[in-house]
Design an enzyme around this catalytic site. Structure first.
Site, PDB file in Angstrom:
ATOM      1  CB  ILE A   1      35.259  48.041  38.715  1.00 32.64           C
ATOM      2  CG1 ILE A   1      33.998  48.437  39.491  1.00 32.64           C
ATOM      3  CG2 ILE A   1      36.494  48.130  39.612  1.00 32.64           C
ATOM      4  CD1 ILE A   1      33.607  47.503  40.630  1.00 32.64           C
TER       5      ILE A   1
ATOM      6  CB  THR B   1      39.407  45.537  44.186  1.00 29.53           C
ATOM      7  OG1 THR B   1      39.551  45.684  42.768  1.00 29.53           O
ATOM      8  CG2 THR B   1      40.502  46.269  44.902  1.00 29.53           C
ATOM      9  CB  ALA B   2      36.998  41.008  41.688  1.00 30.46           C
ATOM     10  NE  ARG B   3      31.804  39.502  46.063  1.00 31.21           N
ATOM     11  CZ  ARG B   3      31.653  40.823  46.166  1.00 31.21           C
ATOM     12  NH1 ARG B   3      32.709  41.615  46.251  1.00 31.21           N
ATOM     13  NH2 ARG B   3      30.438  41.354  46.232  1.00 31.21           N
TER      14      ARG B   3
ATOM     15  CG  ASP C   1      39.345  45.607  49.539  1.00 33.45           C
ATOM     16  OD1 ASP C   1      39.566  45.900  50.735  1.00 33.45           O
ATOM     17  OD2 ASP C   1      38.271  45.890  48.960  1.00 33.45           O
TER      18      ASP C   1
ATOM     19  CD  GLU D   1      35.558  39.308  52.059  1.00 35.46           C
ATOM     20  OE1 GLU D   1      36.590  39.357  51.352  1.00 35.46           O
ATOM     21  OE2 GLU D   1      34.678  40.173  52.034  1.00 35.46           O
TER      22      GLU D   1
ATOM     23  CG  HIS E   1      35.074  43.338  51.055  1.00 36.55           C
ATOM     24  ND1 HIS E   1      34.430  42.168  50.761  1.00 36.55           N
ATOM     25  CD2 HIS E   1      34.660  44.205  50.096  1.00 36.55           C
ATOM     26  CE1 HIS E   1      33.662  42.317  49.688  1.00 36.55           C
ATOM     27  NE2 HIS E   1      33.789  43.568  49.263  1.00 36.55           N
ATOM     28  CB  ILE E   2      37.853  49.189  52.884  1.00 35.28           C
ATOM     29  CG1 ILE E   2      39.298  49.180  52.364  1.00 35.28           C
ATOM     30  CG2 ILE E   2      37.775  48.676  54.316  1.00 35.28           C
ATOM     31  CD1 ILE E   2      40.166  50.285  52.965  1.00 35.28           C
ATOM     32  N   GLY E   3      36.774  48.270  49.518  1.00 37.53           N
ATOM     33  CA  GLY E   3      36.774  48.863  48.176  1.00 37.53           C
ATOM     34  C   GLY E   3      35.795  50.011  48.007  1.00 37.53           C
ATOM     35  CB  SER E   4      32.239  50.232  47.968  1.00 38.44           C
ATOM     36  OG  SER E   4      31.777  49.420  49.038  1.00 38.44           O
TER      37      SER E   4
END
Ligand code: DGY
Length: 322
Positions: A161, A239-241, A265, A270, A288-291
């Site tokens: 990524i 966008t990781a954690r 994200d 969360e 949390h919509i990265g994927s």
């Protein structure tokens, strides 16, 4: 006589194509209403199954893994991240764990750039201004943000990524710096500048993109001391954690103006995020919509099922992490 299909517990509602393949190939307990699995339910409902198909929403620390019934032989997670599963505990019980790498790289890198641009160019404030009918006359001094093109981008974690983020950043003529457990080959580096010491990386981060896994070493990595090392007016993107960031410290830096903006994200605990983020107009927040594209979520489901198929056919699963 037809062979009995493997029995699996699927903890979340999956995209339709994935549900169809599960129904065809498995004797599955699914969760059409997508109700919450807490630790007790996870342990209780695992009974009678040989495998689990879970998401990052289902927490499997050692104390849960230790209580899983003996029949559970595999945990396939519908995610690249596996920080929600205690791998040592799974190993100790001889449970295989698989994840879904590769297929979400592009969607997550796209989201990283969405956050980076939105945070830098004050998209949240601008969007609200238009919707709430507060848009006054165009002015040379209004809504000034941070210029992106040509700036230094520091990438913490140069895995798949991180490298896809770097590829996008080249289109913005950014100077790419990175820290990674090990230095990449020149073909993968493509001119990016390696910093063996992550502290040193921070010093050149006009933009900091967090793309490393959540581990004991990266827990609360971005704390007050490290934020102080960032250039004044830097922009942070994650966008990781969420657990890689110390929320109080980031919020304080966004309030004081030390940092110009952040794009997030992912969050610790969360969806119960630190409430301090909600009041910050220089913070662009996503759930949390990265994927979260149709194509990617389908590919993640197929990849998770490929791993389960291989395991139950006594072949090595492609994405075995334990
Ligand atoms: C992943 O795959 O790790 C995403 O963050 C979804 O959990």
């Amino acid at each position: 006589m037809a062979q009995a299909r493997p029995r699996i517990l699927v903890t979340r509602k999956m995209p339709a194509q994935i549900e169809a393949r599960i129904a065809r190939d498995y004797d599955a307990t699914t969760n059409p209403e997508d109700s919450v699995f807490d630790a007790d339910r996870l342990v209780r409902d695992s009974a009678g199954h040989q495998g689990l198909l879970v998401c990052s929403t289902e927490k499997l620390p050692a104390r849960v893994i230790e209580k899983l019934p003996d029949e559970i032989r595999i945990i396939a997670t519908f995610s690249v991240g596996h920080d929600h599963i205690d791998l040592d505990a799974a190993r100790a019980r001889g449970i295989t764990v698989t994840n879904t790498p590769d297929v979400l790289t592009d969607a997550t890198a796209d989201t990283t750039f969405l956050l980076l641009l939105a945070a830098a160019r004050r998209a949240y404030e601008g969007e609200r201004m238009v919707r709430e009918d507060r848009w006054g006359r165009w002015a040379p001094t209004s809504m000034l943000g941070v210029h992106v093109t040509g700036k230094r981008l520091a990438i913490l974690g140069m895995g798949r990524i991180g490298r896809a983020v770097a590829q996008r950043a080249r289109g913005f003529e950014m100077e790419i710096h990175y820290n990674n457990r090990s230095r990449l080959s020149p073909e993968l580096e493509q001119g990016a500048i390696f910093h063996e010491d992550p502290e040193e990386l921070l010093g050149v981060a006009d933009f900091l993109s967090i793309n490393c896994p959540a581990t004991a070493e990266t827990h609360h990595f971005l704390n007050a001391a490290r934020i102080a090392r960032l250039p004044d007016g830097a922009v942070v993107v994650n966008t990781a954690r969420g657990a890689i960031v110390h929320d109080e410290s980031l919020i304080a830096a966004l309030k004081s103006g030390k940092l110009a903006a952040a794009g997030l994200d992912v969050f610790e605990n969360e969806p119960a995020i630190h409430p301090g983020y909600r009041d910050l107009s220089n913070c662009f927040l996503l759930p949390h919509i990265g994927s979260a594209t149709n194509e990617t979520r389908q590919a993640m489901g197929f990849r998770a099922l490929d791993n389960l198929d291989a395991f139950f056919a006594a072949r090595p699963p492609r994405d075995r992490v334990v």
